[in-house]
Write an enzyme that holds these catalytic residues in place. Structure first.
Site, PDB file in Angstrom:
ATOM      1  N   SER A  76     -17.712 -15.324 -45.028  1.00  0.00           N
ATOM      2  CA  SER A  76     -18.364 -15.862 -43.827  1.00  0.00           C
ATOM      3  C   SER A  76     -17.408 -15.888 -42.633  1.00  0.00           C
ATOM      4  CB  SER A  76     -18.885 -17.277 -44.107  1.00  0.00           C
ATOM      5  OG  SER A  76     -19.909 -17.243 -45.084  1.00  0.00           O
ATOM      6  N   ASN A 103     -25.269 -13.472 -50.839  1.00  0.00           N
ATOM      7  CA  ASN A 103     -24.613 -14.526 -51.604  1.00  0.00           C
ATOM      8  C   ASN A 103     -23.423 -15.166 -50.918  1.00  0.00           C
ATOM      9  OD1 ASN A 103     -26.452 -13.805 -53.498  1.00  0.00           O
ATOM     10  ND2 ASN A 103     -25.007 -12.945 -54.952  1.00  0.00           N
ATOM     11  N   TYR A 104     -22.717 -14.425 -50.053  1.00  0.00           N
ATOM     12  CA  TYR A 104     -21.442 -14.931 -49.553  1.00  0.00           C
ATOM     13  C   TYR A 104     -21.360 -15.088 -48.044  1.00  0.00           C
ATOM     14  CZ  TYR A 104     -19.942 -14.171 -54.325  1.00  0.00           C
ATOM     15  OH  TYR A 104     -19.847 -14.238 -55.687  1.00  0.00           O
ATOM     16  N   ILE A 105     -22.061 -14.269 -47.289  1.00  0.00           N
ATOM     17  CA  ILE A 105     -22.058 -14.426 -45.828  1.00  0.00           C
ATOM     18  C   ILE A 105     -23.087 -15.487 -45.465  1.00  0.00           C
ATOM     19  CG2 ILE A 105     -22.576 -13.297 -43.636  1.00  0.00           C
ATOM     20  CD1 ILE A 105     -21.602 -10.671 -44.856  1.00  0.00           C
TER      21      ILE A 105
END
Length: 914
Positions: free
Chosen positions: A666, A871-873
């Site tokens: 992110s 899932n991650y950003i």
């Protein structure tokens, strides 16, 4: 290693082997520093798995026995979800006694044969990529220097991003400290003003509106920390919201039913604006639901369909026949039925059921004892199920629609629950049907029989005042609970791994949304502490205390290379590992500072990567691998995941190793978006976003294994390119039909057919084109008939279809004539050389674009772009891009993901900062 390495004492430790001594003498560090090459330093932290690597002396890798795990892609049958949910915190709501130590499979990774060889990826030959004139590699996110891996190009950029992160962390803490001091002073002044007469107090000045479009509130402060009262707000609904009446005295009777419904739809509870919601342990006050949907009972096979044993058809008890059907129905899944472990496990379970049910009977009623798997013939069962599948495919669209509608009607009561008086969608209300367990990667229990789940195994969680769902007739629930601290509606234990399965709310529900929101807010909070954490672990890389040095090295690997922390496994569980559970054989060290990872990661997927690390980290790993350590000895023998997370929690409440993956992705995306100047068409802007996403995936090491279907997809793309090249050749032949002098003018070579498109290929391609034409005609005919029936008219007869199919027959005749005469007649109205040249230019553009797409797809086969984005950003960053550059959010999130991330779409504007 120098002889001074012998100064490091090692002792016998845990049952699995040698344990390092508790301290590292300074003499060891000094001796190793002297032997270090002076030119070995590089910017660490970026994978070089795609780049060229020179042959060097390395310590011999020890095979871990899991390098050839392969798995074909398949759809999940457990819950019918179209994508895997990003949240990994579901276990937080489960009873402690029920939680598994293993990581639950989050998504099905797949690998191809070519990528699973023992040869390191970096040593394999790279295909030469011809850069087309119309779309360069730079336009898909890479520079024109194709010989340098993108990961290596980004090494310096990653270092700059980390420095910026550390600088911002200091600035945030300084600002917060300043704000806290100002708040204290304000409170003191406020207290002193209480003694001042009300008439003498100054009125507060009206706050001036900002003109730069930035919100009044500090966008860097996490939403969860902003004190906002819970409220219900009206969401602006474009086009669907009724217009406000200009006449204030409009009669209430004029309000229509549609107006009231629309107003109710507008009113939506924004839980993300209520920081107190979900902070306590009590998750709900009232809960009502209908329970779960069980799979249909087993329907015995027709009497004519029997398994054969040693050539003899045998009748089986229905329980045994059902299990035989599990295997027989999947004979086309060669990946499974050719797997010795799969067959062994299946037959062991099959035999247990046969022993209970009396084995088989021949046509005379004599007992046939089934002892050997090799003598079992499941082909008649496979042919029966294949016929049923074909019959289902052949159903008309109307019939399929009716079946779907009937199923939806039957399941409608289970699809939603009432959670604190609000209607919420349930995610996976269907109990998983019995079958054969497949697992992921090389799971040791693949092929075992998943038993049918009975109501007596299921625990229901529901409100005390709510009506308890009725179990199937003749059955009862295992237990009924009123656990207000859990977000599950039902649970049961499956028989393969003893794991607990839970019925939870859907991804777009408030509870699931809050779980995602908290995950990203936790990552967002980490940006205030990242500089101190990195400073501390870099200092402790040289600690004399072995436990501290191991912990610092582990945090470095987790932060820099996105390794998962890892948990200890039981003997009957898949041999998957993470950073803390790495064994001696899982890493290979190549001087001066390259580390090769090779182990089974999450979901039993092989993790292979070559990375360049800090010299001190390389030295530490060499110490941690020092003899007499050998195969199966722990690298980090003085570190556990719980100890690591406890240490991280001292920096920030709730901080664990997994937060680093979310933070790094992110923060990197936020930094890239902040500097981005996206212009041009919508497609060009989307491409800018995808390029940034690709950088995040590489920088944060979000790697995936190559899909089993990847080679086939590339082959199809190549076939399409060849088809376009064939069309080009035909157009050139048409030019000769229009003007034979063109051959002399342009040269005979210009009109020659490409050598690789030989006569045999041409005939196969022509046949495929004709068949494709026939399929299109048939589908159009069926669709037109369905439309006629829906409108109450008569269906067209088969004769009409025959008439339409003549078009394909004419195409087939044309191809045969061309092959016989070697000439192609010009097509189209008023064909001219100019028109043919224009057609050639269009085909050339399509070919070049498709080549770039093919190369791009092939280059990205190991980069998990979807994993990063979903899932991650932080999804709010994608929303920021969408709003800032006026790109519809639909271009980034599917309908399902828009529902899942509705909280993100509604909660930020283009000025929001991660």
């Amino acid at each position: 290693m120098s002889s001074s390495d012998d100064d490091i004492p090692l002792v016998k430790g845990r049952a699995n082997g040698v344990k390092s001594q508790d301290r590292i003498p300074k003499s060891v560090d000094k001796a190793m520093d002297k032997g270090r090459p002076s030119n070995g330093h590089v910017d660490p932290g970026v994978s070089i798995r795609m780049g060229p690597v020179e042959e060097m002396d390395v310590d011999t890798p020890v095979a871990n026995g899991h390098v050839n795990g392969k798995r074909k892609a398949r759809n999940s049958t457990t819950n019918g979800k179209s994508y895997k949910e990003a949240s990994s915190s579901e276990d937080d709501d489960k009873p402690l006694s029920k939680r598994r130590r293993t990581l639950q499979a989050a998504k099905a990774h797949v690998e191809s044969d070519s990528e699973l060889s023992d040869e390191p990826l970096a040593h394999r030959p790279r295909p030469a990529v011809k850069k087309p004139p119309k779309a360069t590699a730079a336009q898909i996110g890479e520079s024109s220097d194709s010989d340098t891996p993108l990961g290596a190009k980004l090494a310096k950029e990653k270092a700059q991003i980390e420095k910026a992160a550390e600088k911002e962390a200091k600035a945030i803490r300084k600002e917060e400290k300043k704000a806290a001091g100002s708040k204290r002073r304000s409170k003191v002044n406020s207290d002193s003003e209480d003694d001042v007469p009300l008439a003498k107090k100054k009125k507060p000045a009206a706050s001036a509106k900002k003109t730069n479009g930035v919100k009044d509130e500090d966008s860097d402060v996490p939403l969860s920390r902003k004190a906002q009262a819970p409220k219900k707000t009206k969401v602006k609904v474009e086009a669907s919201a009724p217009a406000k009446k200009s006449n204030a005295k409009a009669k209430k009777e004029e309000e229509t039913e549609q107006d009231r419904e629309a107003e109710e739809e507008e009113e939506q509870y924004k839980w993300w604006e209520d920081p107190t919601k979900g902070d306590g342990t009590k998750k709900w006050t009232t809960l009502e639901h209908a329970g779960v949907v069980f799979p249909p009972d087993y329907e015995p096979l027709p009497s004519s369909v029997k398994m054969r044993y040693d050539g003899v058809p045998v009748s089986l008890h229905k329980d045994a026949e059902e299990v035989a059907g599990f295997y027989g129905s999947m004979l086309n899944s060669t990946h499974n039925v050719e797997n010795p472990t799969f067959n062994k496990n299946f037959f062991e379970d099959f035999k247990k059921i046969l022993d209970k049910t009396g084995h088989g009977k021949d046509k005379n009623g004599n007992t046939v004892k089934i002892e050997k798997f090799e003598k079992c013939d499941f082909k008649p069962i496979f042919e029966h199920f294949e016929a049923e599948r074909t019959k289902k495919k052949a159903m008309s669209a109307a019939e399929k629609k009716a079946l779907k509608a009937a199923k939806e009607d039957a399941e409608a009561p289970y699809m939603h629950c009432m959670w604190d008086g609000r209607k919420q969608k349930v995610g996976n209300f269907r109990v998983e049907p019995p079958g054969l367990f497949r697992g992921r990667g090389e799971h040791p229990k693949t092929g075992k029989v998943k038993q049918r789940v009975q109501p007596e195994q299921i625990t229901i969680n529901i409100g005390k005042e709510a009506k308890i769902p009725e179990p199937p007739e003749g059955h009862h629930w295992k237990e009924v609970k009123h656990d207000q601290e859990g977000t599950w509606l039902a649970m049961w234990q499956e028989n393969i791994n003893g794991a607990y399965k839970y019925v939870m709310l859907a991804a777009n529900s408030d509870i699931k949304g809050q779980s995602d929101y908290k995950k990203f807010e936790k990552a967002r909070e980490l940006k205030k502490h990242i500089d101190r954490i990195r400073e501390d672990y870099r200092r402790e890389l040289k600690s004399e205390v072995m436990a501290d040095r191991q912990r610092a090295t582990a945090i470095y690997l987790i932060d820099q290379f996105a390794l998962r922390a890892g948990n200890e496994k039981g003997e009957d569980e898949a041999d998957t590992v993470g950073c803390c559970s790495l064994k001696y054989q899982h890493i290979t060290l190549r001087p001066p500072n390259t580390v090769i990872f090779d182990f089974l990661g999450k979901d039993s997927i092989r993790f292979y990567d070559e990375v360049e690390v800090d010299q001190q980290v390389f030295k530490n790993l060499k110490i941690f691998k020092k003899p007499p350590k050998t195969t199966d000895d722990d690298i980090f023998d003085r570190l556990t995941t719980s100890a690591l997370n406890k240490h991280l929690g001292s920096y920030m409440q709730g901080l664990t190793a997994k937060v680093f993956r979310t933070y790094n992705a992110s923060w990197t995306m936020a930094k890239l978006l902040r500097e981005m100047k996206s212009t041009g068409s919508i497609a060009e802007k989307v491409k800018d976003y995808n390029d940034a996403n690709r950088k995040v995936a590489i920088l944060c090491n979000h790697k995936r294994t190559v899909a089993a279907g990847h080679a086939g997809q590339i082959e199809k793309m190549e076939e399409k390119i060849n088809g376009l090249r064939y069309q080009q050749w035909r157009v050139k032949q048409m030019m000769l039909d229009i003007d034979p002098k063109q051959k002399k003018k342009r040269g005979a070579e210009y009109f020659e057919r490409p050598e690789d498109l030989d006569g045999e290929w041409v005939k196969e391609h022509q046949a495929a084109l004709v068949e494709e034409q026939r399929q299109k005609i048939r589908k159009k005919f069926e669709k037109d008939n369905e439309k006629l029936v829906a409108e109450g008219q008569k269906e067209m007869k088969a004769k009409e279809l025959e008439e339409r199919l003549k078009v394909a027959d004419e195409l087939e005749k044309k191809f045969k004539h061309e092959n016989k005469t070697g000439k192609v007649e010009a097509e189209g109205k008023g064909p001219t050389i100019e028109k043919m040249e224009a057609n050639l230019e269009k085909l050339t553009q399509r070919i070049e674009t498709m080549k770039v797409q093919k190369d791009d797809k092939d280059n990205n086969k190991e980069v998990a772009l979807g994993t990063s984005k979903i899932n991650y950003i932080d999804p709010r960053l994608t929303v920021v891009f969408s709003k800032k550059f006026n790109v519809p959010i639909e271009r980034f999130f599917s309908k399902t993901l828009r529902e899942k991330f509705d909280w993100a779409i509604q909660s930020v504007d283009e000025d929001w900062e991660f």
